[in-house]
Motif scaffolding. Structure first.
Motif, PDB file in Angstrom:
ATOM      1  N   THR A 182      10.042  37.699  74.573  1.00 15.78           N
ATOM      2  CA  THR A 182       9.383  38.966  74.830  1.00 15.78           C
ATOM      3  C   THR A 182       9.894  39.549  76.142  1.00 15.78           C
ATOM      4  N   PHE A 183       9.752  40.838  76.269  1.00 15.79           N
ATOM      5  CA  PHE A 183      10.201  41.530  77.481  1.00 15.79           C
ATOM      6  C   PHE A 183       9.487  40.977  78.709  1.00 15.79           C
ATOM      7  N   ARG A 184       8.195  40.696  78.587  1.00 20.37           N
ATOM      8  CA  ARG A 184       7.429  40.174  79.715  1.00 20.37           C
ATOM      9  C   ARG A 184       7.874  38.754  80.062  1.00 20.37           C
ATOM     10  N   GLU A 185       8.042  37.891  79.062  1.00 19.92           N
ATOM     11  CA  GLU A 185       8.444  36.503  79.300  1.00 19.92           C
ATOM     12  C   GLU A 185       9.818  36.418  79.970  1.00 19.92           C
ATOM     13  N   MET A 186      10.661  37.372  79.660  1.00 21.87           N
ATOM     14  CA  MET A 186      12.027  37.348  80.168  1.00 21.87           C
ATOM     15  C   MET A 186      12.074  37.303  81.687  1.00 21.87           C
ATOM     16  N   PHE A 187      11.121  37.970  82.340  1.00 23.80           N
ATOM     17  CA  PHE A 187      11.157  38.059  83.791  1.00 23.80           C
ATOM     18  C   PHE A 187      10.495  36.865  84.483  1.00 23.80           C
ATOM     19  N   ASP A 188      10.077  35.888  83.698  1.00 26.40           N
ATOM     20  CA  ASP A 188       9.701  34.598  84.269  1.00 26.40           C
ATOM     21  C   ASP A 188      10.932  33.723  84.472  1.00 26.40           C
ATOM     22  N   LEU A 189      12.078  34.207  84.026  1.00 31.35           N
ATOM     23  CA  LEU A 189      13.340  33.482  84.097  1.00 31.35           C
ATOM     24  C   LEU A 189      14.230  34.111  85.178  1.00 31.35           C
ATOM     25  N   PRO A 190      15.230  33.395  85.669  1.00 31.10           N
ATOM     26  CA  PRO A 190      16.158  33.989  86.650  1.00 31.10           C
ATOM     27  C   PRO A 190      17.088  34.992  85.975  1.00 31.10           C
ATOM     28  N   ILE A 204      15.853  49.317  82.331  1.00 31.73           N
ATOM     29  CA  ILE A 204      14.947  48.169  82.386  1.00 31.73           C
ATOM     30  C   ILE A 204      13.699  48.513  83.199  1.00 31.73           C
ATOM     31  N   GLU A 205      13.872  49.158  84.329  1.00 37.91           N
ATOM     32  CA  GLU A 205      12.724  49.506  85.161  1.00 37.91           C
ATOM     33  C   GLU A 205      11.828  50.519  84.469  1.00 37.91           C
ATOM     34  N   ARG A 206      12.429  51.429  83.699  1.00 37.66           N
ATOM     35  CA  ARG A 206      11.625  52.405  82.960  1.00 37.66           C
ATOM     36  C   ARG A 206      10.777  51.716  81.893  1.00 37.66           C
ATOM     37  N   PHE A 207      11.376  50.779  81.153  1.00 35.76           N
ATOM     38  CA  PHE A 207      10.624  50.023  80.154  1.00 35.76           C
ATOM     39  C   PHE A 207       9.530  49.190  80.827  1.00 35.76           C
ATOM     40  N   ALA A 208       9.856  48.605  81.976  1.00 40.93           N
ATOM     41  CA  ALA A 208       8.885  47.770  82.687  1.00 40.93           C
ATOM     42  C   ALA A 208       7.684  48.588  83.139  1.00 40.93           C
ATOM     43  N   ALA A 209       7.935  49.797  83.646  1.00 41.93           N
ATOM     44  CA  ALA A 209       6.841  50.642  84.108  1.00 41.93           C
ATOM     45  C   ALA A 209       5.896  51.014  82.980  1.00 41.93           C
ATOM     46  N   ARG A 210       6.447  51.226  81.791  1.00 45.19           N
ATOM     47  CA  ARG A 210       5.614  51.597  80.647  1.00 45.19           C
ATOM     48  C   ARG A 210       4.738  50.448  80.169  1.00 45.19           C
ATOM     49  N   ILE A 258      15.408  40.577  72.405  1.00 50.04           N
ATOM     50  CA  ILE A 258      14.262  40.875  73.262  1.00 50.04           C
ATOM     51  C   ILE A 258      13.298  41.744  72.445  1.00 50.04           C
ATOM     52  N   HIS A 259      12.014  41.398  72.444  1.00 44.10           N
ATOM     53  CA  HIS A 259      11.059  42.193  71.690  1.00 44.10           C
ATOM     54  C   HIS A 259       9.789  42.443  72.504  1.00 44.10           C
ATOM     55  N   ASP A 260       9.009  43.365  72.009  1.00 48.66           N
ATOM     56  CA  ASP A 260       7.688  43.697  72.578  1.00 48.66           C
ATOM     57  C   ASP A 260       7.762  44.110  74.039  1.00 48.66           C
ATOM     58  N   PRO A 261       8.548  45.169  74.388  1.00 49.25           N
ATOM     59  CA  PRO A 261       9.388  46.002  73.522  1.00 49.25           C
ATOM     60  C   PRO A 261      10.843  45.547  73.572  1.00 49.25           C
ATOM     61  N   THR A 262      11.678  46.195  72.730  1.00 46.29           N
ATOM     62  CA  THR A 262      13.124  45.977  72.760  1.00 46.29           C
ATOM     63  C   THR A 262      13.766  47.089  73.577  1.00 46.29           C
ATOM     64  N   PRO A 263      14.294  46.778  74.762  1.00 49.26           N
ATOM     65  CA  PRO A 263      14.944  47.831  75.559  1.00 49.26           C
ATOM     66  C   PRO A 263      16.234  48.297  74.885  1.00 49.26           C
ATOM     67  N   SER A 264      16.473  49.590  74.934  1.00 46.24           N
ATOM     68  CA  SER A 264      17.679  50.147  74.309  1.00 46.24           C
ATOM     69  C   SER A 264      18.118  51.378  75.087  1.00 46.24           C
ATOM     70  N   TRP A 265      19.329  51.825  74.777  1.00 46.24           N
ATOM     71  CA  TRP A 265      19.826  53.056  75.364  1.00 46.24           C
ATOM     72  C   TRP A 265      20.714  53.765  74.364  1.00 46.24           C
ATOM     73  N   ARG A 266      21.080  54.995  74.681  1.00 48.26           N
ATOM     74  CA  ARG A 266      21.921  55.799  73.787  1.00 48.26           C
ATOM     75  C   ARG A 266      23.257  56.055  74.457  1.00 48.26           C
ATOM     76  N   LEU A 267      24.307  56.056  73.655  1.00 50.64           N
ATOM     77  CA  LEU A 267      25.662  56.268  74.162  1.00 50.64           C
ATOM     78  C   LEU A 267      26.188  57.611  73.673  1.00 50.64           C
TER      79      LEU A 267
END
Length: 312
Positions: A182-190, A204-210, A258-267
């Motif tokens: 999960t997106f939240r669990e990911m940041f318990d890791l280095p 990433i910071e935008r997704f985190a803020a939401r 990565i899920h809940d949420p899945t960060p993405s971007w557009r090219l």
């Protein structure tokens, strides 16, 4: 004073030695020395200080060096403008590719351009997206591939695809058995991310803020260094799947969803409207869009196409 003398002076200033400059310019050293004496005589100033190790531009010589470079660059840009008016696109086109895409896209793009637009000379520039944004708006780049581009006045763009970001771990990491995090669990890791103002960090910071998550992560702007950190188990990386295709193929890394949420971007494929070679730039943008679409269709680039323009 003529363009040839300016070219000679620039080469001497950069070499710091008349003999080396003469070798580069493929002319005899006495002739080169005479050209510089003629230039100094015409201008009535000393441009070079002669010493045992070679030559050094004087203060006035440094001013001439700067002016001469700009003059020759404008001459070259003028040449490209005239060439670009022909029916067949030609001339030099500078292309900015983000670091995470350059390794995988540059060679297919070069090959496709050699077949479809052989009269165009590509100059590929690899940089982080924030720098490419600035270069394209200033006209220092003609064409670029950008993530989550900014809507600037002097650029035109075609949004190509959406790409999910993934977590890259060593092949023996415990997360490999889970296959997702999960997106939240990911940041318990280095975690290591490019530093601000890189688009990756911003996304990433935008997704985190939401989602009320504190995105703690190390900062590193070098993709090879990030890859090495993952291989040596110093950190885990967040990148698109395409960024580490070679490492994945060699079994050096595993990509975790990565899920809940899945960060993405557009090219988007972006063209500067300040380009001095509009016909050539449009041709390169068209080929790039086609190459990207073909790679997505073939499964070589894990993304979702958003437009039909890139399809052949």
């Amino acid at each position: 004073m003529d363009l040839r003398q300016l070219k000679y002076f620039i080469q001497i200033a950069e070499c710091g030695n008349l003999s080396r400059a003469a070798e580069v310019l493929r002319i005899a050293q006495p002739s080169l020395s005479q050209q510089m004496r003629n230039l100094e005589g015409e201008l009535g100033v000393d441009l070079l200080v002669r010493h045992a190790r070679g030559v050094t531009p004087t203060e006035i010589g440094l001013q001439l060096y700067d002016h001469a470079r700009r003059i020759l660059q404008e001459v070259e840009r003028t040449r490209e403008v005239i060439r670009s008016q022909s029916l067949t696109p030609s001339g030099r086109v500078s292309v900015g590719l983000p670091t995470s895409a350059c390794r995988g896209l540059s060679l297919p793009l070069i090959k496709a351009m050699a077949v479809r637009q052989p009269n165009i000379t590509l100059h590929i520039v690899e940089a982080m997206t924030g720098y490419i944004d600035d270069f394209i708006t200033m006209g220092r780049l003609d064409v670029a591939l950008l993530y989550d581009h900014k809507a600037f006045e002097h650029v035109a763009w075609t949004e190509m695809m959406a790409e999910d970001l993934m977590l890259f771990v060593p092949p023996d990491h415990p997360l490999v058995r889970k296959a997702s995090v999960t997106f939240r669990e990911m940041f318990d890791l280095p975690i290591v991310l490019p530093g601000a103002p890189n688009v990756m960090r911003t996304v990433i910071e935008r997704f985190a803020a939401r989602h009320d998550v504190s995105p703690k992560a190390m900062a590193c702007d070098s993709l090879p260094a990030i890859a090495r950190m993952v291989r040596e188990r110093l950190a885990l990386a967040v990148m698109p799947h395409f960024a580490f295709g070679d490492e994945l193929a060699r079994g050096e890394m595993v990509a975790i969803s990565i899920h809940d949420p899945t960060p993405s971007w557009r090219l988007s494929v972006v063209v500067s409207q300040r380009t001095m070679n509009p016909r050539g730039s449009e041709a390169v943008a068209e080929v790039m869009a086609d190459v990207i679409a073909q790679m997505v269709d073939a499964g070589l680039w894990r993304a979702r196409l958003l437009t039909e323009r890139g399809r052949p």
